[in-house]
Design a protein around this motif. Structure first.
Motif, PDB file in Angstrom:
ATOM      1  N   LYS A  71       9.321  -0.509   2.673  1.00  0.00           N
ATOM      2  CA  LYS A  71       8.685  -1.542   2.274  1.00  0.00           C
ATOM      3  C   LYS A  71       8.615  -1.562   0.594  1.00  0.00           C
ATOM      4  O   LYS A  71       8.936  -2.823  -0.050  1.00  0.00           O
ATOM      5  CB  LYS A  71       7.103  -1.426   2.858  1.00  0.00           C
ATOM      6  CG  LYS A  71       6.311  -2.664   2.293  1.00  0.00           C
ATOM      7  CD  LYS A  71       5.095  -2.985   3.055  1.00  0.00           C
ATOM      8  CE  LYS A  71       4.215  -1.758   3.075  1.00  0.00           C
ATOM      9  NZ  LYS A  71       3.057  -2.160   3.798  1.00  0.00           N
ATOM     10  N   ILE A 100       5.928   1.236  13.388  1.00  0.00           N
ATOM     11  CA  ILE A 100       5.246   0.542  12.147  1.00  0.00           C
ATOM     12  C   ILE A 100       6.461  -0.381  11.514  1.00  0.00           C
ATOM     13  O   ILE A 100       7.094   0.136  11.166  1.00  0.00           O
ATOM     14  CB  ILE A 100       4.743   1.707  11.171  1.00  0.00           C
ATOM     15  CG1 ILE A 100       3.469   2.412  11.649  1.00  0.00           C
ATOM     16  CG2 ILE A 100       4.329   0.997   9.860  1.00  0.00           C
ATOM     17  CD1 ILE A 100       2.597   3.494  10.813  1.00  0.00           C
ATOM     18  N   ASN A 140       9.977  -0.773   9.263  1.00  0.00           N
ATOM     19  CA  ASN A 140       9.930   0.814   8.608  1.00  0.00           C
ATOM     20  C   ASN A 140      10.599   2.002   9.785  1.00  0.00           C
ATOM     21  O   ASN A 140      11.473   1.949   9.689  1.00  0.00           O
ATOM     22  CB  ASN A 140       8.482   1.261   8.383  1.00  0.00           C
ATOM     23  CG  ASN A 140       7.970   2.670   7.931  1.00  0.00           C
ATOM     24  OD1 ASN A 140       8.921   3.460   8.062  1.00  0.00           O
ATOM     25  ND2 ASN A 140       6.962   3.019   7.028  1.00  0.00           N
ATOM     26  N   ASN A 189       6.527   7.442   5.637  1.00  0.00           N
ATOM     27  CA  ASN A 189       5.170   7.602   5.191  1.00  0.00           C
ATOM     28  C   ASN A 189       4.342   8.981   5.141  1.00  0.00           C
ATOM     29  O   ASN A 189       4.033   8.970   4.264  1.00  0.00           O
ATOM     30  CB  ASN A 189       4.136   6.589   6.094  1.00  0.00           C
ATOM     31  CG  ASN A 189       4.394   5.179   5.568  1.00  0.00           C
ATOM     32  OD1 ASN A 189       4.844   4.882   4.681  1.00  0.00           O
ATOM     33  ND2 ASN A 189       3.682   4.370   6.343  1.00  0.00           N
ATOM     34  N   LYS A 194      -2.233  -4.396  11.388  1.00  0.00           N
ATOM     35  CA  LYS A 194      -3.334  -5.128  10.675  1.00  0.00           C
ATOM     36  C   LYS A 194      -3.931  -6.553  10.732  1.00  0.00           C
ATOM     37  O   LYS A 194      -4.507  -6.899   9.849  1.00  0.00           O
ATOM     38  CB  LYS A 194      -3.080  -4.451   9.407  1.00  0.00           C
ATOM     39  CG  LYS A 194      -3.147  -2.915   9.151  1.00  0.00           C
ATOM     40  CD  LYS A 194      -2.549  -2.525   7.686  1.00  0.00           C
ATOM     41  CE  LYS A 194      -2.537  -1.039   7.776  1.00  0.00           C
ATOM     42  NZ  LYS A 194      -1.969  -0.212   6.643  1.00  0.00           N
ATOM     43  N   ASP A 223      -5.681  -1.764   1.995  1.00  0.00           N
ATOM     44  CA  ASP A 223      -5.899  -2.320   3.143  1.00  0.00           C
ATOM     45  C   ASP A 223      -6.836  -3.164   3.461  1.00  0.00           C
ATOM     46  O   ASP A 223      -6.747  -4.225   3.975  1.00  0.00           O
ATOM     47  CB  ASP A 223      -6.096  -1.115   4.360  1.00  0.00           C
ATOM     48  CG  ASP A 223      -4.569  -0.689   4.597  1.00  0.00           C
ATOM     49  OD1 ASP A 223      -3.655  -1.149   4.470  1.00  0.00           O
ATOM     50  OD2 ASP A 223      -4.430   0.639   5.001  1.00  0.00           O
ATOM     51  N   ASN A 248       2.139   8.388  12.355  1.00  0.00           N
ATOM     52  CA  ASN A 248       2.918   7.623  11.184  1.00  0.00           C
ATOM     53  C   ASN A 248       4.355   7.820  11.244  1.00  0.00           C
ATOM     54  O   ASN A 248       5.000   8.824  11.911  1.00  0.00           O
ATOM     55  CB  ASN A 248       2.382   7.933   9.678  1.00  0.00           C
ATOM     56  CG  ASN A 248       2.148   6.515   9.019  1.00  0.00           C
ATOM     57  OD1 ASN A 248       2.882   5.640   8.813  1.00  0.00           O
ATOM     58  ND2 ASN A 248       0.725   6.584   8.372  1.00  0.00           N
ATOM     59  N   TYR A 302       6.557  -4.459   9.496  1.00  0.00           N
ATOM     60  CA  TYR A 302       5.721  -5.252   8.708  1.00  0.00           C
ATOM     61  C   TYR A 302       6.079  -6.674   8.895  1.00  0.00           C
ATOM     62  O   TYR A 302       7.096  -6.925   9.334  1.00  0.00           O
ATOM     63  CB  TYR A 302       5.863  -4.950   7.257  1.00  0.00           C
ATOM     64  CG  TYR A 302       5.783  -3.467   6.757  1.00  0.00           C
ATOM     65  CD1 TYR A 302       4.598  -2.815   6.925  1.00  0.00           C
ATOM     66  CD2 TYR A 302       6.774  -2.747   6.593  1.00  0.00           C
ATOM     67  CE1 TYR A 302       4.540  -1.477   6.566  1.00  0.00           C
ATOM     68  CE2 TYR A 302       7.008  -1.401   6.402  1.00  0.00           C
ATOM     69  CZ  TYR A 302       5.629  -0.853   6.288  1.00  0.00           C
ATOM     70  OH  TYR A 302       5.500   0.495   6.082  1.00  0.00           O
ATOM     71  N   PHE A 335      -5.209   3.241   4.500  1.00  0.00           N
ATOM     72  CA  PHE A 335      -3.816   4.390   4.140  1.00  0.00           C
ATOM     73  C   PHE A 335      -4.172   5.206   3.114  1.00  0.00           C
ATOM     74  O   PHE A 335      -3.732   6.272   3.070  1.00  0.00           O
ATOM     75  CB  PHE A 335      -2.600   3.335   3.975  1.00  0.00           C
ATOM     76  CG  PHE A 335      -1.533   4.160   3.939  1.00  0.00           C
ATOM     77  CD1 PHE A 335      -1.364   5.069   4.902  1.00  0.00           C
ATOM     78  CD2 PHE A 335      -0.658   4.031   2.884  1.00  0.00           C
ATOM     79  CE1 PHE A 335       0.223   5.564   4.824  1.00  0.00           C
ATOM     80  CE2 PHE A 335       0.478   4.595   2.909  1.00  0.00           C
ATOM     81  CZ  PHE A 335       1.041   5.291   3.784  1.00  0.00           C
ATOM     82  N   SER A 365       1.284  -3.797   7.940  1.00  0.00           N
ATOM     83  CA  SER A 365       1.898  -3.383   9.064  1.00  0.00           C
ATOM     84  C   SER A 365       1.394  -4.262  10.161  1.00  0.00           C
ATOM     85  O   SER A 365       0.187  -4.949   9.931  1.00  0.00           O
ATOM     86  CB  SER A 365       1.559  -1.898   9.447  1.00  0.00           C
ATOM     87  OG  SER A 365       0.394  -1.786  10.389  1.00  0.00           O
ATOM     88  N   VAL A 368       0.917  -1.242   0.024  1.00  0.00           N
ATOM     89  CA  VAL A 368       0.011  -0.024  -0.030  1.00  0.00           C
ATOM     90  C   VAL A 368       0.793   1.199  -0.042  1.00  0.00           C
ATOM     91  O   VAL A 368       0.434   2.500  -0.078  1.00  0.00           O
ATOM     92  CB  VAL A 368      -0.878   0.035   1.122  1.00  0.00           C
ATOM     93  CG1 VAL A 368      -1.933  -1.283   1.121  1.00  0.00           C
ATOM     94  CG2 VAL A 368      -0.238   0.091   2.543  1.00  0.00           C
ATOM     95  N   VAL A 369       2.238   1.179   0.204  1.00  0.00           N
ATOM     96  CA  VAL A 369       2.930   2.243   0.129  1.00  0.00           C
ATOM     97  C   VAL A 369       3.688   2.524  -1.125  1.00  0.00           C
ATOM     98  O   VAL A 369       3.541   1.925  -2.128  1.00  0.00           O
ATOM     99  CB  VAL A 369       4.038   2.185   1.281  1.00  0.00           C
ATOM    100  CG1 VAL A 369       3.283   2.127   2.575  1.00  0.00           C
ATOM    101  CG2 VAL A 369       5.043   0.985   1.095  1.00  0.00           C
ATOM    102  N   ARG A 408      -6.891   9.672  12.270  1.00  0.00           N
ATOM    103  CA  ARG A 408      -6.867   8.401  11.586  1.00  0.00           C
ATOM    104  C   ARG A 408      -6.140   7.456  12.157  1.00  0.00           C
ATOM    105  O   ARG A 408      -5.048   7.700  12.402  1.00  0.00           O
ATOM    106  CB  ARG A 408      -6.592   8.721  10.105  1.00  0.00           C
ATOM    107  CG  ARG A 408      -6.358   7.414   9.100  1.00  0.00           C
ATOM    108  CD  ARG A 408      -5.178   6.985   9.336  1.00  0.00           C
ATOM    109  NE  ARG A 408      -5.096   5.489   8.622  1.00  0.00           N
ATOM    110  CZ  ARG A 408      -4.173   4.689   8.241  1.00  0.00           C
ATOM    111  NH1 ARG A 408      -2.837   5.031   9.020  1.00  0.00           N
ATOM    112  NH2 ARG A 408      -4.108   3.409   7.845  1.00  0.00           N
ATOM    113  N   GLN A 433      -4.837   3.197  11.797  1.00  0.00           N
ATOM    114  CA  GLN A 433      -4.786   1.813  11.275  1.00  0.00           C
ATOM    115  C   GLN A 433      -5.962   0.867  11.942  1.00  0.00           C
ATOM    116  O   GLN A 433      -6.264   1.162  12.828  1.00  0.00           O
ATOM    117  CB  GLN A 433      -3.609   1.177  11.275  1.00  0.00           C
ATOM    118  CG  GLN A 433      -2.246   2.003  10.729  1.00  0.00           C
ATOM    119  CD  GLN A 433      -1.099   1.154  10.839  1.00  0.00           C
ATOM    120  OE1 GLN A 433      -0.671   0.333  10.049  1.00  0.00           O
ATOM    121  NE2 GLN A 433      -0.229   1.746  11.944  1.00  0.00           N
TER     122      GLN A 433
HETATM  123  C1  LMR Z   1      -0.694   2.755   7.333  1.00  0.00           C
HETATM  124  O1  LMR Z   1      -1.664   2.182   7.125  1.00  0.00           O
HETATM  125  O2  LMR Z   1      -0.454   3.841   8.088  1.00  0.00           O
HETATM  126  C2  LMR Z   1       0.508   1.833   7.540  1.00  0.00           C
HETATM  127  O3  LMR Z   1       0.461   0.589   7.763  1.00  0.00           O
HETATM  128  C3  LMR Z   1       0.939   2.085   5.769  1.00  0.00           C
HETATM  129  C4  LMR Z   1       2.102   1.154   5.777  1.00  0.00           C
HETATM  130  O4  LMR Z   1       1.890   0.075   5.244  1.00  0.00           O
HETATM  131  O5  LMR Z   1       3.357   1.423   5.958  1.00  0.00           O
END
Ligand code: LMR
Length: 336
Positions: free
Chosen positions: A47, A241, A152, A220, A100, A79, A216, A243, A199, A97, A40-41, A176, A178
């Motif tokens: 990542k 954060i 990260n 990011n 999640k 996500d 974050n 993964y 995200f 991350s 997603v980044v 906001r 996660q």
């Molecule tokens: C987020 O949703 O803020 C992070 O997990 C995004 C990511 O993959 O670094």
């Protein structure tokens, strides 16, 4: 329904089933095997760079046997869908991350506890030890195998407000988060209003004021341009954060042994590469944010940090039952 029709339907269903069972071997007989890696980044993040390195190494080690396709920036799955897509076989690698996965294993929530790890080195020690390695295989009964941890960095807190020094400065603000219950509790402990959000939607939500702030890493924040739509970023380092690169257990175990071995080696080497880069990328992006002069970076005194820690720490007790006191203690011991 007449007998003939019933018979035909049964035959047809059996044929579909047989075809489905035959699928894996059919797929392996087609070369190269296409391996999709979705995340997603942006590409120029720890990542993003790790995924590209994995592609390069995997294709080098397995020439003509695999083709790795990397899809960054939620292009293929965001996500909300990526874990489901992995389980359905629509993609073969993802690296969400650690925040999640709480629907799959409660223990992994340890990574979200605020102010648990002093820095990324401590996170690394915990992940490399038996407890961290055990979490990689804790979701096999749900069809997921964790192959590696990728770093990260530490989280910073940002808002669209001028003042962001003490916990009382975020009271009543919308953040906001996660999709993590620990993070929800963390913001509730601050008397703020957390909102779970994918995200890919964060920039617009910050820009239009749907939320006031977010948390974050520098990489990011910079790659998503959050600093352009926030006024202040407080250097809280209050969480992490990181993964887990995960694959579909059934797919992985069904691969020809030489392909699985090549992909494992590529993953190990890409992990070393990505984890070495993570700090540098985050430090570089912090510098770029400072230079851009849009959001102000608020450094904090020891006393300020202690106030944030005190406000957030009750969350530990709340999740101790799910995570296990022993795991929390092991994580704490990695802060040397
Ligand atoms: C987020 O949703 O803020 C992070 O997990 C995004 C990511 O993959 O670094």
């Amino acid at each position: 329904m007449n007998n003939l029709l019933q018979f035909r339907r049964r035959c047809c269903a059996a044929a579909v089933l047989a075809a489905a069972w035959a699928l894996p071997s059919l797929a392996w007989s087609q070369t190269p095997i296409v391996v999709k890696f979705s995340h997603v980044v942006a590409e120029k993040t720890p990542k993003g760079m790790g995924a590209l390195k994995f592609k390069e190494l995997a294709e080098q080690k397995l020439p003509g046997k695999v083709q790795v396709q990397v899809f960054p920036s939620s292009q293929l799955f965001g996500d909300a869908k990526e874990l489901e897509a992995l389980l359905l076989g629509d993609v073969q690698f993802i690296a969400p991350s650690l925040s999640k996965f709480d629907r799959y294993t409660k223990k992994i929530q340890v990574f979200d506890l605020p102010f648990l790890f002093d820095n990324l080195e401590a996170v690394d020690r915990f992940q490399s030890g038996p407890a961290g390695q055990g979490l990689l295989t804790s979701m096999t009964n749900r069809g997921l195998i964790g192959l590696a941890y990728w770093h990260n960095g530490m989280k910073q807190l940002s808002t669209g407000k001028d003042k962001l020094v003490r916990p009382e400065d975020v009271k009543g603000l919308k953040f906001r988060i996660q999709a993590s219950d620990v993070l929800e509790a963390q913001f509730r402990a601050l008397s703020a209003n957390p909102q779970k959000m994918a995200f890919a939607e964060v920039y617009q939500a910050l820009q239009t004021g749907v939320v006031d702030g977010q948390e974050n890493t520098w990489s990011n924040i910079y790659s998503q341009k959050f600093h352009e739509v926030q006024k202040t970023i407080a250097e809280t380092n209050h969480g992490v954060i990181d993964y887990m690169v995960v694959t579909n257990a059934k797919w992985w175990n069904g691969l020809p042994a030489d392909v699985r071995k090549g992909l494992s080696e590529a993953m190990s080497e890409a992990t070393v590469y990505a984890n070495k880069l993570a700090n540098d990328i985050n430090e570089g992006d912090r510098r770029k944010i400072a230079e851009a002069g849009k959001a102000r970076i608020q450094t904090l005194s020891k006393d300020d940090v202690a106030a944030w820690r005190k406000a957030m720490e009750p969350v530990w007790k709340q999740f101790e039952g799910d995570i296990g006191r022993d795991l929390i203690d092991t994580a704490l011991k990695s802060n040397k």
